[in-house]
Design a protein around this motif. Structure first.
Motif, short mmCIF file in Angstrom:
data_model
loop_
_atom_site.label_atom_id
_atom_site.label_comp_id
_atom_site.label_asym_id
_atom_site.label_seq_id
_atom_site.Cartn_x
_atom_site.Cartn_y
_atom_site.Cartn_z
N UNK A 17 0.82 -1.21 0.00
CA UNK A 17 0.00 0.00 0.00
C UNK A 17 0.85 1.26 0.00
N UNK A 18 1.94 1.25 0.77
CA UNK A 18 2.84 2.40 0.84
C UNK A 18 3.52 2.64 -0.51
N UNK A 19 4.09 1.58 -1.08
CA UNK A 19 4.80 1.70 -2.35
C UNK A 19 3.86 2.11 -3.48
N UNK A 20 2.68 1.49 -3.52
CA UNK A 20 1.71 1.78 -4.59
C UNK A 20 1.24 3.23 -4.51
N UNK A 21 1.01 3.74 -3.32
CA UNK A 21 0.54 5.11 -3.18
C UNK A 21 1.64 6.13 -3.46
N UNK A 22 2.89 5.81 -3.14
CA UNK A 22 3.99 6.71 -3.48
C UNK A 22 4.06 6.90 -5.00
N UNK A 23 3.93 5.78 -5.73
CA UNK A 23 3.94 5.85 -7.19
C UNK A 23 2.72 6.61 -7.68
N UNK A 24 1.55 6.30 -7.14
CA UNK A 24 0.30 6.91 -7.58
C UNK A 24 0.29 8.41 -7.31
N UNK A 25 0.72 8.81 -6.12
CA UNK A 25 0.70 10.23 -5.77
C UNK A 25 1.66 11.05 -6.60
N UNK A 26 2.80 10.45 -6.96
CA UNK A 26 3.82 11.18 -7.72
C UNK A 26 3.54 11.18 -9.22
N UNK A 27 2.91 10.09 -9.73
CA UNK A 27 2.74 9.93 -11.18
C UNK A 27 1.29 9.94 -11.64
N UNK A 28 0.33 10.00 -10.70
CA UNK A 28 -1.07 10.06 -11.09
C UNK A 28 -1.65 8.73 -11.52
N UNK A 29 -1.02 7.62 -11.19
CA UNK A 29 -1.52 6.31 -11.57
C UNK A 29 -0.82 5.20 -10.79
N UNK A 30 -1.43 4.02 -10.83
CA UNK A 30 -0.81 2.74 -10.44
C UNK A 30 -1.26 2.17 -9.10
N UNK A 31 -1.90 2.94 -8.20
CA UNK A 31 -2.31 2.33 -6.94
C UNK A 31 -3.29 1.18 -7.20
N UNK A 32 -4.32 1.45 -7.99
CA UNK A 32 -5.32 0.42 -8.26
C UNK A 32 -4.73 -0.76 -9.01
N UNK A 33 -3.89 -0.47 -10.00
CA UNK A 33 -3.30 -1.53 -10.82
C UNK A 33 -2.42 -2.45 -9.98
N UNK A 34 -1.51 -1.85 -9.19
CA UNK A 34 -0.58 -2.63 -8.37
C UNK A 34 -1.34 -3.41 -7.30
N UNK A 35 -2.22 -2.75 -6.57
CA UNK A 35 -2.95 -3.39 -5.47
C UNK A 35 -3.89 -4.47 -5.99
#
Length: 252
Positions: A17-35
């Motif tokens: 959750x931490x890693x996915x949100x860091x990517x999502x917050x910085x790049x505007x994508x990927x939390x849903x995909x990764x999780x």
């Protein structure tokens, strides 16, 4: 054990959750995909996985959206143009996934996103392009919301990447899309709850929630500090890799 929860079982989900949100917050994508990919790999049914991820995103996107607003990363006019159709598309997608198998179209969507990712990599090498206001916006919000719910992730990949292709500023695009996502995920979560109940709120969901909320404020700071060319390059890399991997899973 705290409140009946095994912390050793929770820690991997917190880390994801931490890693996915860091990517999502910085790049505007990927939390849903990764999780969502993680939950599906553990055998969670698609509708339950998407419901759990969107329940988490209701909280993480709230924190992320406030952070982006405080860092002045949000174009409020663009926000309204994507948030309203995004909410409509999200509700439709959640209803479809809860009642119909939408997996047939997934490989075609992922192939399209892979192509967009490769194009963004090319664009990053020729940065700066001429910055301009995007013309196709509302259809992106509608499609992004629908695919995000029906596919378990897709708001950022669809909306962020296509706005960047049209020449929108990387920093403002990422901040605006992240902020609008709160309203989209809240609608999707509410729709899933009416269709599935609260069964999707599992141990994995709790871990993703804890890690995501901790990371949410930092992603907005990264989006503000990192130079636009590097942001676009990173978006292209993440979009291409996640799309190719999920395309492989979808067609194997």
């Amino acid at each position: 054990m705290i409140f009946g929860i095994d912390l050793t079982a929770l820690l991997p989900f917190i880390a994801v959750g931490f890693a996915a949100q860091m990517v999502d917050g910085a790049l505007g994508m990927a939390f849903g995909v990764i999780s969502n990919t993680l939950l599906l790999s553990l055998g969670v049914p698609p509708a339950m996985a998407s419901a759990g991820v969107h329940t988490v995103e209701t909280f993480t996107t709230a924190v992320s959206g406030v952070s982006h607003a405080l860092h002045k990363n949000v174009n409020w006019k663009l926000f309204l143009r994507i948030a309203i159709p995004g909410v409509i598309g999200g509700a439709l997608g959640a209803y479809v996934l809860s009642n119909i198998d939408a997996a047939t179209a997934k490989p075609f969507i992922l192939a399209y996103l892979t192509a967009i990712g490769l194009y963004l990599l090319w664009r990053a090498q020729h940065y700066p392009p001429q910055e301009r206001s995007p013309k196709i916006v509302e259809p992106l919000g509608l499609a992004g919301g629908f695919l995000d719910a029906a596919g378990g992730g897709g708001w950022g990949p669809v909306v962020t990447s296509n706005l960047l292709v049209q020449g929108s500023s990387p920093r403002m695009t990422i901040g605006t899309v992240n902020t609008a996502e709160f309203f989209v995920t809240t609608t999707i979560s509410a729709t899933f709850i009416t269709q599935l109940g609260w069964e999707a709120f599992t141990l994995a969901t709790i871990g993703l929630l804890i890690g995501g909320v901790i990371a949410a404020p930092f992603g907005a700071l990264l989006a503000k500090r990192v130079e636009p060319k590097r942001l676009m390059l990173m978006v292209g890399v993440v979009l291409t890799l996640t799309s190719v991997y999920n395309l492989y899973l979808a067609v194997r």
